[in-house]
Motif scaffolding. Structure first.
Motif, PDB file in Angstrom:
ATOM      1  N   LEU A 130      -3.641   4.673  -0.693  1.00  0.00           N
ATOM      2  CA  LEU A 130      -2.181   4.864  -0.743  1.00  0.00           C
ATOM      3  C   LEU A 130      -1.779   6.191  -1.377  1.00  0.00           C
ATOM      4  N   THR A 137      -3.122   9.266   0.804  1.00  0.00           N
ATOM      5  CA  THR A 137      -2.403   9.491   2.065  1.00  0.00           C
ATOM      6  C   THR A 137      -1.009  10.043   1.806  1.00  0.00           C
ATOM      7  N   SER A 192      10.226  10.956   3.459  1.00  0.00           N
ATOM      8  CA  SER A 192      10.315   9.961   4.542  1.00  0.00           C
ATOM      9  C   SER A 192       9.060   9.957   5.395  1.00  0.00           C
ATOM     10  N   LEU A 224       6.140   8.383   3.460  1.00  0.00           N
ATOM     11  CA  LEU A 224       6.218   6.922   3.367  1.00  0.00           C
ATOM     12  C   LEU A 224       5.824   6.260   4.683  1.00  0.00           C
ATOM     13  N   VAL A 225       6.324   6.803   5.796  1.00  0.00           N
ATOM     14  CA  VAL A 225       6.003   6.232   7.104  1.00  0.00           C
ATOM     15  C   VAL A 225       4.519   6.388   7.404  1.00  0.00           C
ATOM     16  N   THR A 263       2.059   6.773   5.313  1.00  0.00           N
ATOM     17  CA  THR A 263       1.278   5.935   4.412  1.00  0.00           C
ATOM     18  C   THR A 263       1.245   4.506   4.933  1.00  0.00           C
ATOM     19  N   ALA A 264       2.389   4.008   5.402  1.00  0.00           N
ATOM     20  CA  ALA A 264       2.431   2.662   5.981  1.00  0.00           C
ATOM     21  C   ALA A 264       1.547   2.575   7.228  1.00  0.00           C
ATOM     22  N   VAL A 265       1.593   3.599   8.072  1.00  0.00           N
ATOM     23  CA  VAL A 265       0.761   3.621   9.279  1.00  0.00           C
ATOM     24  C   VAL A 265      -0.721   3.663   8.898  1.00  0.00           C
ATOM     25  N   VAL A 301      -2.158   2.585   6.152  1.00  0.00           N
ATOM     26  CA  VAL A 301      -2.559   1.282   5.610  1.00  0.00           C
ATOM     27  C   VAL A 301      -2.733   0.277   6.748  1.00  0.00           C
ATOM     28  N   ALA A 302      -1.788   0.248   7.683  1.00  0.00           N
ATOM     29  CA  ALA A 302      -1.868  -0.699   8.793  1.00  0.00           C
ATOM     30  C   ALA A 302      -3.085  -0.437   9.678  1.00  0.00           C
ATOM     31  N   TRP A 342      -5.930  -2.321   7.156  1.00  0.00           N
ATOM     32  CA  TRP A 342      -5.755  -3.669   7.684  1.00  0.00           C
ATOM     33  C   TRP A 342      -6.480  -3.858   9.024  1.00  0.00           C
TER      34      TRP A 342
END
Length: 154
Positions: A103, A106, A127, A130-131, A133-135, A137-138, A142
């Motif tokens: 996290l 990235t 922005s 954050l986007v 980082t979410a991508v 992680v996913a 995951w």
């Protein structure tokens, strides 16, 4: 008279280089078991990536703009801010990835690298970070279950 070998034909050079790298990857990948779509071998990814690089390089080279006439002199200063931010972003990713986890690493690489573009504001970089980082992680943590801790202390 236009000369193909000048500094204004970067798209031709870039497309050609991408095609050469793609060709090398495809040839080297064929030395491994490629397999099929339902049962991919270890050579499938390098061959597929090589073919995609060849196609992307060809598209870049074919859509390149014509060369600028030799009598037009344009002096473009190097983008030191961009170079510095991208380099610092990579260093931050390595250090934070080792000691902080996926996290923060990235977020740092995207934020610092985005600040290399003079047109980006801090809000836009935040922005985007954050986007992405979410991508990351996913996709990596995951879906692919990459062995990279989200947070690491120490």
């Amino acid at each position: 008279m236009y000369s193909f070998l000048n500094k204004y034909n970067k798209d031709y050079y870039g497309g050609g280089l991408m095609m050469l790298i793609g060709l090398a990857a495809a040839i080297q990948g064929r030395t491994y078991n490629v397999g099929t779509m339902s049962k991919m071998g270890s050579g499938f990814f390098p061959v597929a990536l090589g073919v995609l690089l060849i196609l992307a390089g060809a598209m870049i080279a074919l859509t390149a703009k014509a060369a600028v006439p030799a009598d037009i002199k344009t002096q473009v200063a190097p983008e030191w801010r961009g170079w510095l931010c991208i380099t610092l972003g990579i260093i931050a990713f390595v250090v934070l990835g080792r000691y902080g986890g996926l996290l923060p690493a990235t977020f740092a690489i995207v934020f610092i690298s985005a600040m290399g573009d003079r047109q980006n504001t801090i809000g836009q970089a935040l922005s985007l970070s954050l986007v992405m980082t979410a991508v990351a992680v996913a996709v990596f943590w995951w879906a692919l279950q990459l062995q990279f801790a989200l947070f690491r202390w120490g």
